[in-house]
Design a protein around this motif. Structure first.
Motif, short mmCIF file in Angstrom:
data_model
loop_
_atom_site.label_atom_id
_atom_site.label_comp_id
_atom_site.label_asym_id
_atom_site.label_seq_id
_atom_site.Cartn_x
_atom_site.Cartn_y
_atom_site.Cartn_z
N GLY A 147 -30.76 9.79 -26.00
CA GLY A 147 -30.69 8.36 -25.81
C GLY A 147 -29.33 7.83 -25.42
O GLY A 147 -29.10 6.62 -25.49
N PRO A 150 -28.89 5.04 -20.79
CA PRO A 150 -29.98 4.09 -20.57
C PRO A 150 -30.71 4.43 -19.27
O PRO A 150 -30.09 4.67 -18.24
N LYS A 286 -30.85 0.41 -26.20
CA LYS A 286 -30.74 1.37 -25.09
C LYS A 286 -30.69 0.67 -23.74
O LYS A 286 -31.44 0.99 -22.82
#
Length: 456
Positions: A147, A150, A286
């Motif tokens: 993660g 993005p 994110k």
């Protein structure tokens, strides 16, 4: 690091058979023998790794040794000695992390082989060696799955389709179905941002993750494509993701103090610093909050140890407040151009400033230094009134969300600075108690890299 006993002086002998475990991007580990303290340099260990893995000479430029844990990650310079840094790791954590004494006492760093922050993306696409490309692919995929980058769902599906091709071979319609790919979703698709409340009760007509992954897998190159070409295609797509090739630092910025609850406080962020600029990322949602190239920003380090004009702890200074990295950039306020200041709070602000200076000196950013005024017209393009971007791009996680930033806006009014809608604070931003004044136009009396430790 094996064979590293506590309390040994640098003149002590290393235990017989002492070795350092170097972790590779694919999760495997390779033991390398260690000499007595102070031990080999990072450059020497990297050369041994190249020989053991049979990597080409360019691997010495594309890869670097990192020393890291959950509390701190540091790319080692060629002259750094990992064994010596391991011995002083608790001291580094006390200075550059917010870990509790118990967490610091139990923290143990590991030596990792990772991408070199100073290796340009353009040269990465020129690499031909399959094993070197595979190592870069494995690291990019790990950061994607973790993660850090993005990524919008369509692009995530395309990257997942290439991973499917590398893992499962060429696409076979009879063998590869949505049902067969469903158990692999967590391994092939990165986690998305939290769903909004409205989306929880609204039936979506778009294909699900498994179907998107299957469609992308079907579009992947066929059996004639070599693995090296697939790795390169994956990396090429990653080049467009915010934060790729950067070093990441934990930090926090001020929350907007509006809304129903009127809550302010600090918002945790991830700060990505690389050759091209600085990106502020919301690790929970994110998505990108701010993305600036070096020609678009001025920066200043405030509150670090040894900074000129900063009050030492206990002398009219707030010892509990971590150092800050101030970012100045051009903005727009009700149609008028303004300068904006964003404060990033982080115990690793000193490392950020040092890396920014190294990147600028490497010639990958603009020659404008940290003390130059932000010039009009060099900032990111502003949306024109009445111009409508496609709906998909408006919802893109890679598009900066400047409206979610709490910045300090000002304009030049003759020889003075005039604040624009100053936020509610008990003290003035431009007068710091116990220290010298700071001019956001000409910068402070000293830049970050001059006081920061060696980084990069």
């Amino acid at each position: 690091m094996e064979g590293d006993g506590e309390g040994e002086g640098e003149g002590a002998s290393a235990p017989p058979g002492a070795a350092a475990l170097v972790y590779l991007p694919d999760g495997s580990a390779l033991p390398l023998p260690l000499e007595p303290p102070p031990g080999p340099t990072a450059a020497e260990l990297l050369r041994r790794l190249q020989e053991a893995l049979r990597l080409p000479p360019t691997a010495g430029e594309a890869l670097a040794l990192w020393l890291g844990s959950d509390l701190l990650e540091v790319q080692l310079k060629p002259r750094h000695r990992p064994l010596r840094l391991v011995r002083h790791w608790p001291e580094l954590l006390l200075r550059f992390s917010l870990g509790s004494p118990a967490a610091i006492a139990q923290d143990e760093p590991c030596l990792q082989l990772r991408r070199n922050v100073f290796f340009p993306k353009s040269r990465e696409l020129e690499l031909q060696e399959e094993e070197l490309l595979r190592l870069l692919y494995e690291e990019a995929r790990e950061h994607l799955q973790g993660g850090r980058y993005p990524v919008d769902p369509p692009e995530a599906a395309e990257l997942g389709g290439l991973s499917c091709r590398l893992r499962l071979g060429p696409f076979e319609p009879e063998q590869h179905t949505e049902l067969s790919l469903r158990p692999l979703l967590a391994e092939l698709l990165p986690p998305g941002p939290p769903a909004r409340w409205g989306a929880l009760f609204r039936r979506s007509r778009s294909p699900g993750p498994a179907q998107r992954l299957l469609d992308a897998f079907a579009r992947a190159p066929g059996p004639e494509a070599p693995p090296a070409g697939l790795y390169r295609d994956f990396l090429r797509r990653c080049h467009g993701l915010p934060g790729y090739g950067c070093a990441f630092f934990p930090g926090a910025i001020e929350r907007p103090s509006g809304g129903l609850l009127g809550r302010g406080g600090l918002r945790p962020v991830s700060v990505a610093v690389g050759l091209e600029g600085v990106t502020i990322i919301d690790p929970r949602q994110k998505h990108v909050l701010l993305a600036l190239t070096y020609p678009e920003l001025c920066w200043e380090l405030v509150g670090a140890v040894g900074q000129d004009g900063d009050a030492p702890p206990g002398q009219d200074g707030d010892s509990a407040e971590p150092p800050q990295l101030w970012l100045e950039f051009d903005g727009d306020h009700e149609g008028a151009p303004v300068n904006r200041l964003l404060r990033v709070f982080s115990p690793q602000a000193e490392l950020m400033g040092a890396l920014i200076e190294c990147c600028i000196e490497a010639g990958r950013g603009h020659a404008r230094g940290r003390r130059g005024p932000a010039r009009r017209g060099t900032g990111p393009p502003q949306a024109q009134p009445g111009a409508q971007a496609p709906l998909r791009r408006q919802e893109s996680v890679t598009r900066p969300r400047l409206q979610r930033l709490t910045t300090i806006d000002y304009v030049q009014d003759g020889q003075e600075l005039r604040r624009v809608k100053p936020p509610r604070r008990s003290g003035s931003f431009f007068s710091r108690v116990g220290g010298g004044s700071y001019s956001p136009v000409v910068g402070g009396s000293r830049g970050a890299g001059g006081a920061g430790p060696e980084q990069g």
